[in-house]
Design a protein around this motif. Structure first.
Motif, PDB file in Angstrom:
ATOM      1  N   ASN A  57       0.803  -1.219   0.000  1.00 31.48           N
ATOM      2  CA  ASN A  57       0.000   0.000   0.000  1.00 31.48           C
ATOM      3  C   ASN A  57       0.844   1.280   0.000  1.00 31.48           C
ATOM      4  N   LYS A  58       2.042   1.170  -0.487  1.00 32.91           N
ATOM      5  CA  LYS A  58       2.913   2.341  -0.579  1.00 32.91           C
ATOM      6  C   LYS A  58       3.430   2.487  -2.009  1.00 32.91           C
ATOM      7  N   GLU A  59       3.608   3.693  -2.425  1.00 28.44           N
ATOM      8  CA  GLU A  59       4.182   3.989  -3.722  1.00 28.44           C
ATOM      9  C   GLU A  59       5.575   4.592  -3.536  1.00 28.44           C
ATOM     10  N   LEU A  60       6.562   3.942  -4.115  1.00 28.07           N
ATOM     11  CA  LEU A  60       7.946   4.376  -3.973  1.00 28.07           C
ATOM     12  C   LEU A  60       8.496   4.802  -5.332  1.00 28.07           C
ATOM     13  N   ASN A  61       9.066   5.985  -5.397  1.00 33.04           N
ATOM     14  CA  ASN A  61       9.676   6.473  -6.625  1.00 33.04           C
ATOM     15  C   ASN A  61      11.071   5.874  -6.773  1.00 33.04           C
ATOM     16  N   LEU A  62      11.342   5.309  -7.927  1.00 32.32           N
ATOM     17  CA  LEU A  62      12.631   4.684  -8.192  1.00 32.32           C
ATOM     18  C   LEU A  62      13.498   5.619  -9.029  1.00 32.32           C
ATOM     19  N   ARG A  63      14.805   5.604  -8.758  1.00 39.24           N
ATOM     20  CA  ARG A  63      15.764   6.374  -9.534  1.00 39.24           C
ATOM     21  C   ARG A  63      16.907   5.473  -9.947  1.00 39.24           C
ATOM     22  N   VAL A  64      17.334   5.612 -11.191  1.00 39.69           N
ATOM     23  CA  VAL A  64      18.485   4.876 -11.702  1.00 39.69           C
ATOM     24  C   VAL A  64      19.681   5.821 -11.626  1.00 39.69           C
ATOM     25  N   ILE A  65      20.603   5.490 -10.732  1.00 42.34           N
ATOM     26  CA  ILE A  65      21.751   6.372 -10.492  1.00 42.34           C
ATOM     27  C   ILE A  65      22.958   5.839 -11.250  1.00 42.34           C
ATOM     28  N   GLY A  66      23.463   6.657 -12.158  1.00 46.80           N
ATOM     29  CA  GLY A  66      24.625   6.251 -12.942  1.00 46.80           C
ATOM     30  C   GLY A  66      25.690   7.329 -13.000  1.00 46.80           C
ATOM     31  N   LYS A  67      25.757   8.143 -11.944  1.00 47.87           N
ATOM     32  CA  LYS A  67      26.733   9.236 -11.934  1.00 47.87           C
ATOM     33  C   LYS A  67      28.129   8.696 -11.627  1.00 47.87           C
ATOM     34  N   VAL A  68      29.112   9.223 -12.337  1.00 48.79           N
ATOM     35  CA  VAL A  68      30.514   8.906 -12.062  1.00 48.79           C
ATOM     36  C   VAL A  68      31.035   9.938 -11.071  1.00 48.79           C
ATOM     37  N   ASP A  69      31.346   9.484  -9.859  1.00 47.16           N
ATOM     38  CA  ASP A  69      31.738  10.429  -8.821  1.00 47.16           C
ATOM     39  C   ASP A  69      33.219  10.366  -8.464  1.00 47.16           C
ATOM     40  N   SER A  70      34.006   9.579  -9.188  1.00 46.82           N
ATOM     41  CA  SER A  70      35.449   9.567  -8.943  1.00 46.82           C
ATOM     42  C   SER A  70      36.174   9.188 -10.220  1.00 46.82           C
ATOM     43  N   ILE A  71      37.430   9.580 -10.307  1.00 44.23           N
ATOM     44  CA  ILE A  71      38.210   9.305 -11.508  1.00 44.23           C
ATOM     45  C   ILE A  71      38.542   7.809 -11.624  1.00 44.23           C
ATOM     46  N   ASP A  72      38.641   7.117 -10.491  1.00 45.66           N
ATOM     47  CA  ASP A  72      38.919   5.680 -10.519  1.00 45.66           C
ATOM     48  C   ASP A  72      37.758   4.908 -11.137  1.00 45.66           C
ATOM     49  N   ILE A  73      36.535   5.294 -10.799  1.00 46.91           N
ATOM     50  CA  ILE A  73      35.365   4.639 -11.393  1.00 46.91           C
ATOM     51  C   ILE A  73      35.328   4.878 -12.891  1.00 46.91           C
ATOM     52  N   LEU A  74      35.709   6.095 -13.302  1.00 49.34           N
ATOM     53  CA  LEU A  74      35.725   6.407 -14.725  1.00 49.34           C
ATOM     54  C   LEU A  74      36.760   5.553 -15.464  1.00 49.34           C
ATOM     55  N   ARG A  75      37.898   5.329 -14.846  1.00 53.03           N
ATOM     56  CA  ARG A  75      38.931   4.506 -15.490  1.00 53.03           C
ATOM     57  C   ARG A  75      38.448   3.073 -15.716  1.00 53.03           C
ATOM     58  N   GLN A  76      37.606   2.573 -14.788  1.00 49.71           N
ATOM     59  CA  GLN A  76      37.126   1.186 -14.898  1.00 49.71           C
ATOM     60  C   GLN A  76      35.838   1.063 -15.696  1.00 49.71           C
TER      61      GLN A  76
END
Length: 610
Positions: free
Chosen positions: A220-239
């Motif tokens: 009985n609850k409605e939850l809004n979903l978000r797809v998070i794909g932000k690159v927040d560090s240079i190491d994540i970007l390298r991989q």
């Protein structure tokens, strides 16, 4: 029953009403905003359009001209100016004074929406010119060493605190540097893995997004979903995975680091700040449109003092402070107002030659001024040099009505009338005369309110303040003055005033030589009129704010290094001037709203010793 009779026969009621006005006046005065000048909103709109990578000629032909053609059809347009520089087009539209700028803005917006610009040109941005866009305070920060050591501290700690101050609209920092991620692609490795630059760009953009993922209904609850794909560090970007290559035993995942070198580098600087020849950060504070300038700058000063205590190696140098200028200007006008009132009281004492009568008349000045503050507050006026100037202008006229009333009461008491009878008869007798005299003076100032344009906006508060003060003085003269006279003047101490023999002789001579008197008056008038062309004219008198500004503009296209070299030479000359205390300079500006120029422009603020 007339107003004077009621006031004289009910002195307690009159005094209570007077105290009520005083209380309201004090509260109103404490809530009146301080400003340098009245709030003036010129009907000016600016259309700013960015075209990255384009030269001035391309910007002119492909951006400025089409925008001008659209804006020129706007209703109420008075003049149109434009400037085309590298990367930026600036079109300034000035409308008829009194034009509703909001309507003009909507009109221009609808016209620009129909404009088809070349790909790569950003959408035009329409900005309403507002005096509050100018910084109310600027200060430089340095530590005598590298700017890198204090930039993070300023951006992460000082700027958020300044932005949290009530009334602050924005905080901008000039100088220092910003960082960006630089991806160096290896073409050989791209070919080996069957990748292209365009595909890598698309993958990086696709993996740096945050978007809604729908709504999940559960229990009985409605939850809004978000797809998070932000690159927040240079190491994540390298991989970041780019592609998969199947092998005999496994699948090899090709990452960005396999085909490119990814690093964090400093962006090319577009602004540099100097203080007394040393590199610094220049912080500019802009206030909200309705905020109190003095209060905002005062709170900014509190934050600066706190940082000085916490970081003793940091040097803060205030290059401009509108709050201080306003305080000094308003203080000077207030002092003139105070001394004008004191001199008026001294003159009254000399001519009335009665301490009691002088005190009664003198009481009318502060009551009239305080009552004026009440009317100013409810009329939405501010305390500025124009409104206070109007009050200072009217302070001499405030006592005119009171002097006429007290002198006539004095005359009736000299005729052996009681104080109450003399106060009633003396006030009623001249009530019509002082009312007509006051209304005549108001008729000179009040029409200024209905003048349109810049002059009307500038002098409206002066005219209203004079009108309010004269109305207040009239009410005081018809109520407070006779009521106090009926209580305080003592009959046995009054004596008839002696004739002024000198004035009597001059008057007698003038009446005996009427033709000569008229000729002299006409000659003096004609001589005065002939001197009018010799009097200089200016819109607003020059004001010494203790600062002078130097603007430098090099040929179009000059880079930051060449502009900085010229600035450093000018700094040396300015710092060698004995009277100069602080020299601040800003080369270029990252904010296009504050400066349409680029790296070929610079500005200086120079403070003489105080």
């Amino acid at each position: 029953m007339s107003l004077p009779k009621f006031s004289i026969r009910n002195p307690i009621t009159t005094i209570m009403m007077m105290l009520l006005v005083i209380i309201l006046g004090v509260v109103s005065l404490s809530n009146l905003k301080l400003d340098l000048m009245p709030n003036i909103n010129p009907p000016v709109l600016a259309v700013i359009t960015n075209y990255p990578g384009a030269g001035p000629q391309e910007v002119k032909e492909m951006v400025t001209k089409p925008v001008e053609e659209m804006v020129s059809t706007a209703q109420g347009l008075e003049s149109l100016q434009s400037r085309s520089s590298a990367n930026t087009s600036l079109v300034i539209a000035q409308f008829d004074w009194g034009m509703d700028v909001s309507e003009a803005r909507e009109d221009i917006t609808s016209k620009l929406n129909q404009l088809n610009l070349t790909d790569g040109i950003e959408s035009p941005m329409i900005v309403k010119f507002d005096p509050t866009m100018l910084p109310v305070m600027q200060f430089a920060i340095a530590n005598g060493q590298s700017i890198e050591e204090i930039q993070a501290l300023v951006n992460n700690e000082l700027v958020p605190q300044l932005q949290n101050i009530e009334g602050v609209a924005s905080v901008s920092v000039a100088g220092g540097f910003n960082e960006e991620v630089l991806v160096h692609l290896n073409q050989d490795k791209l070919n080996q893995n069957n990748l292209t630059q365009e595909k890598i760009t698309q993958l990086i953009q696709a993996n740096n997004l945050t978007y809604p993922g729908g709504v999940l209904t559960q229990d009985n609850k409605e939850l809004n979903l978000r797809v998070i794909g932000k690159v927040d560090s240079i190491d994540i970007l390298r991989q970041l995975p780019l592609s998969m290559i199947p092998d005999r035993t496994a699948v090899k995942i090709v990452t960005l680091a396999d085909v490119a070198k990814v690093e964090m580098v400093k962006k090319d600087m577009n602004s540099i700040a100097h203080t007394n020849g040393k590199e610094s950060l220049m912080v500019s504070i802009q206030k909200e449109g309705t905020a109190n300038t003095v209060e905002v700058t005062k709170e900014v000063g509190v934050v600066i003092d706190s940082f000085k205590q916490d970081y003793k190696t940091m040097e803060f140098t205030v290059s401009s402070d509108q709050g201080e200028i306003i305080r000094k200007s308003v203080g000077n006008v207030s002092s003139s107002l105070l001394f004008g009132g004191l001199f008026a009281i001294a003159v009254i004492l000399v001519f009335l030659r009665s301490v009691g009568s002088t005190i009664i008349v003198a009481i009318g000045i502060p009551i009239s001024v305080i009552a004026t503050f009440v009317m100013m507050y409810f009329s939405g006026l501010t305390l500025n040099i124009m409104s206070l100037g109007g009050l200072a202008l009217g302070v001499g006229m405030l006592v005119d009505n009171a002097i006429v009333v007290i002198e006539n009461i004095y005359r009736h008491i000299s005729l052996n009338k009681t104080r109450i009878a003399a106060a009633i008869d003396g006030t009623v007798e001249v009530a019509g005369a002082i009312t007509s005299s006051t209304l005549t003076t108001i008729a000179v100032f009040l029409p200024v309110v209905f003048i349109g344009g810049l002059v009307g906006d500038l002098f409206k508060e002066l005219a209203l303040t004079v009108t309010f003060s004269l109305l207040a003085s009239l009410v005081v003269a018809l109520t407070v003055i006779p009521s106090l006279a009926g209580m305080l003047i003592k009959e046995q101490k009054l004596k008839r005033t002696k004739e002024n023999q000198l004035y009597k002789n001059i008057l007698t001579w003038g009446l005996d030589h009427r033709l000569v008197t008229v000729v002299l008056a006409v000659a003096i008038f004609a001589g005065s009129v002939s001197l009018i062309p010799r009097i200089g004219t200016e819109f607003i008198p020059a004001q010494d704010e203790g600062i002078f500004t130097i603007s430098v503009s090099l040929p179009q296209g000059s880079n930051l290094t060449s502009t900085l070299k010229v600035v450093e030479d000018i700094e040396k000359v300015a710092m060698n001037v004995e009277e100069v205390d602080v020299v601040t300079a800003v080369v270029g500006n990252a904010n296009p709203l504050m400066n349409a120029g680029g790296t070929e422009t610079a500005s200086f603020n120079n403070h003489p010793y105080r």
